[in-house]
Design a protein around this motif. Structure first.
Motif, mmCIF file in Angstrom:
data_model
loop_
_atom_site.group_PDB
_atom_site.id
_atom_site.type_symbol
_atom_site.label_atom_id
_atom_site.label_comp_id
_atom_site.label_asym_id
_atom_site.label_seq_id
_atom_site.Cartn_x
_atom_site.Cartn_y
_atom_site.Cartn_z
ATOM 1 N N PRO A 1 1.732 0.791 1.496
ATOM 2 C CA PRO A 1 1.499 2.054 0.803
ATOM 3 C C PRO A 1 2.583 2.448 0.088
ATOM 4 O O PRO A 1 2.473 3.399 -1.003
ATOM 5 C CB PRO A 1 1.614 2.832 2.085
ATOM 6 C CG PRO A 1 0.776 1.929 2.850
ATOM 7 C CD PRO A 1 1.640 0.714 2.923
ATOM 8 N N GLY B 1 2.417 2.066 -3.520
ATOM 9 C CA GLY B 1 1.114 2.389 -4.212
ATOM 10 C C GLY B 1 -0.018 1.437 -4.055
ATOM 11 O O GLY B 1 -1.157 1.233 -4.586
ATOM 12 N N THR C 1 -8.671 1.796 -3.552
ATOM 13 C CA THR C 1 -7.546 2.177 -4.147
ATOM 14 C C THR C 1 -7.818 2.686 -5.556
ATOM 15 O O THR C 1 -6.851 3.482 -6.147
ATOM 16 C CB THR C 1 -6.397 1.361 -3.923
ATOM 17 O OG1 THR C 1 -6.526 0.195 -4.683
ATOM 18 C CG2 THR C 1 -6.147 0.808 -2.589
ATOM 19 N N ASP D 1 -1.346 13.692 0.117
ATOM 20 C CA ASP D 1 -0.591 12.875 -0.880
ATOM 21 C C ASP D 1 -1.838 11.978 -1.296
ATOM 22 O O ASP D 1 -2.237 11.104 -0.787
ATOM 23 C CB ASP D 1 0.347 12.142 -0.195
ATOM 24 C CG ASP D 1 1.516 13.072 0.204
ATOM 25 O OD1 ASP D 1 1.857 14.078 -0.465
ATOM 26 O OD2 ASP D 1 2.128 12.699 1.343
ATOM 27 N N VAL E 1 -3.215 8.951 -3.972
ATOM 28 C CA VAL E 1 -2.673 7.797 -4.776
ATOM 29 C C VAL E 1 -3.622 7.990 -6.366
ATOM 30 O O VAL E 1 -4.712 7.760 -5.981
ATOM 31 C CB VAL E 1 -2.878 6.377 -3.976
ATOM 32 C CG1 VAL E 1 -2.799 5.387 -4.852
ATOM 33 C CG2 VAL E 1 -2.260 6.501 -2.815
ATOM 34 N N ASP F 1 -3.835 10.173 1.497
ATOM 35 C CA ASP F 1 -2.940 10.326 2.807
ATOM 36 C C ASP F 1 -2.994 11.530 3.229
ATOM 37 O O ASP F 1 -2.477 12.612 2.858
ATOM 38 C CB ASP F 1 -1.456 10.097 2.516
ATOM 39 C CG ASP F 1 -0.799 9.354 3.821
ATOM 40 O OD1 ASP F 1 -1.216 10.193 4.750
ATOM 41 O OD2 ASP F 1 0.525 9.034 3.839
#
Length: 399
Positions: A154, A157, A185, A321, A323, A334
Motif C-alpha cells: 500500500p 500505491g 486498484t 484516503d 488511491v 482506505d
C-alpha cells in the motif's frame, strides 16, 4: 475425497469453483434487489456501465438477426471479427498479429478460464499480483495449479513488486497471470514494470497471461502491451473484450490473442464447451471494433470526469484516503481511520445510507481495511453517493 450430498458424488473441483470470496457480493446482490423494488439505493459495487450500448452496435446485431443470423458459427469466431481484433491490437501495440492468433470467447472471463485450462496442470504454480480480480482464484484453481500471491505494498500505491515476483519463481512455476490496468486498484503498469515481468518470464520460460480489459479506459498513464515486447510473442496471451470499452457487458464478447499452437488448443476446448459465439453478437462486436472505435474514446472521457468527481468528494473527509486510479471504473479507498474494518463499514454504510460498495479484502489480503468503489453511475448519483459515504464516515468517527 469427493464431496457427497444426499448420496450424490461430485468432483473434487466443485468446491474450488466458488472460490473463498463469493460472499463479498452479498451486499451488492441485496442492493440490486432493493433498487429493483424502488428503494432509494445507489449501487457502487459493480463495474457495469450505466449507459446503453451505442446504437450502431445494437443496430448491426438487430440487422443480423433479421437477416437470419441464427445458425452455428465458426468455433473460434468469424474471420471479420478476428481480423478486426488483430488489426486493433497491431495498431495499438505495433506487434503484427493476424486472425490466426485470435479466439473469440464468451467475454474476457471465458478467455481467462480457457487460458487457465490450456496452460496449467495439477502441481504447477501460477504467480499473481495481490490484489487480483475476485474471479481469478477459482479460474486458476480449477486447473489444479497452486496460486502464489505476490503482495503489492500500500505504501507504493500498490505498484507491482517486480523483485518479489522474481523471488517467487520456483521450478514448479508455469505462468504469470495479471490484469493491466489492474482491477481493483486502477494502476497502469509502467513500461519498466512490464519489461521486468517480461524479463522474468523469458529467463524462466514462463507463460504470461495479461488481462487488458481496461486498456482502453486509461486516464493518466499510457498502457504498455507485454505481448508486444521482444521475445514475448510466443509466450504471451492477451485477454480483452468490448464489455467495458463499449458498454457491452451483457453481450459476452471477448477474446484472447495467442500463438497459433495455443489457439488450436483453445479451439478444441471451445468445441466441447460453448461451440462458438452467436453470429449476431459477433457482428455487433465487429461493428464495435471497426465503425464504433470512437465510442471507446468518448467513454474514456466520461469515466475520467466521474473519477474526478468521486475523488474530489471523498477527499473532503480526512478519514478516507483514496488511491487515485489511472484507469478503469473503480477506485480503492482506505477507511481504517474510521475505526471500522471493511466488512463492517460496507454493511453499516448500506444499512444507514443505502450505498453499496465492496469489501476490497476479497481481492487480496493487501487490501484489508480498504473498500472498492465503482464510478459506473451518473455524475449526479456519484456526487450524492460520495457525500453519503463521507457523512457516514464522519458520523461513525464522531460516535
Amino acid at each position: 475425497m469427493d464431496q457427497t450430498y444426499h448420496g450424490q458424488h461430485f468432483a473434487r473441483r466443485v468446491d474450488g469453483l466458488a472460490g473463498e470470496t463469493t460472499s463479498v457480493w452479498d451486499i451488492h446482490m441485496r442492493a440490486v434487489a432493493d433498487q429493483a423494488a424502488g428503494r432509494d439505493v445507489i449501487v457502487m459495487s459493480v463495474g457495469d456501465p450505466d449507459f446503453a450500448t451505442p446504437a450502431p452496435i445494437v443496430e448491426s446485431a438487430v440487422a443480423a438477426l433479421k437477416a437470419g443470423d441464427t445458425h452455428y458459427t465458426a468455433i473460434i469466431g468469424r474471420d471479420r471479427l478476428r481480423r478486426a481484433i488483430a488489426e486493433e491490437f497491431a495498431r495499438k501495440s505495433s506487434r503484427l498479429a493476424g486472425p490466426e492468433n485470435v479466439v473469440v470467447t464468451a467475454g474476457a472471463q471465458n478467455a481467462l478460464f480457457s487460458a487457465s485450462l490450456c496452460l496449467l496442470s495439477p502441481g504447477d504454480e501460477v504467480l499473481v499480483f495481490d490484489p487480483m480480480y475476485v474471479t481469478y482464484e477459482a479460474t486458476l484453481k480449477v486447473s489444479g495449479a497452486t496460486i502464489v500471491r505476490v503482495p503489492s505494498d500500500p505504501a507504493t500505491g500498490f505498484r507491482p513488486d517486480i523483485a518479489a515476483l522474481e523471488a517467487a519463481v520456483t521450478e514448479r512455476t508455469r505462468a504469470i497471470f495479471f490484469a493491466n490496468p489492474n482491477n481493483p486498484t486502477g494502476i497502469v503498469f509502467s513500461p519498466e514494470e512490464v519489461a521486468g515481468i517480461a524479463r522474468i518470464a523469458t529467463e524462466n520460460d514462463l507463460w504470461v497471461v495479461s488481462d487488458e480489459v481496461y486498456a482502453g479506459l486509461t486516464f493518466d498513464a499510457d498502457h504498455c502491451h507485454i505481448g508486444a515486447l521482444e521475445g514475448m510473442e510466443q509466450r504471451s496471451v492477451t485477454v480483452s473484450s468490448v464489455s467495458k470499452s463499449h458498454a457491452m457487458t451483457g453481450w459476452r464478447c471477448g477474446w484472447l490473442i495467442a500463438p497459433q499452437e495455443l489457439v488450436g488448443h483453445v479451439h478444441n476446448l471451445a468445441l466441447c464447451m460453448n461451440y462458438g459465439l452467436p453470429g449476431f453478437i459477433q457482428e455487433a462486436g465487429a461493428t464495435a471494433m471497426t465503425e464504433a472505435l470512437g465510442e471507446a474514446d468518448r467513454m474514456q472521457e466520461i469515466y475520467r470526469r466521474r473519477r474526478d468527481i468521486v475523488v474530489a468528494e471523498l477527499g473532503k473527509s480526512d478519514l478516507i484516503d483514496v488511491v487515485v486510479p489511472e484507469a478503469g471504473m473503480f477506485l480503492i479507498a482506505d477507511i481504517r481511520k474510521t475505526g471500522l474494518d471493511a466488512p463492517t463499514f460496507v454493511a453499516e454504510l448500506y444499512r444507514e445510507k443505502a450505498v453499496s460498495v465492496l469489501d476490497a479484502t476479497a481481492f487480496g489480503a493487501s487490501l484489508a481495511g480498504f473498500v472498492r468503489i465503482s464510478f459506473a453511475a451518473s455524475e449526479a448519483e456519484l456526487t450524492e453517493a460520495s457525500r453519503r459515504i463521507v457523512a457516514f464516515a464522519e458520523g461513525r468517527a464522531g460516535a
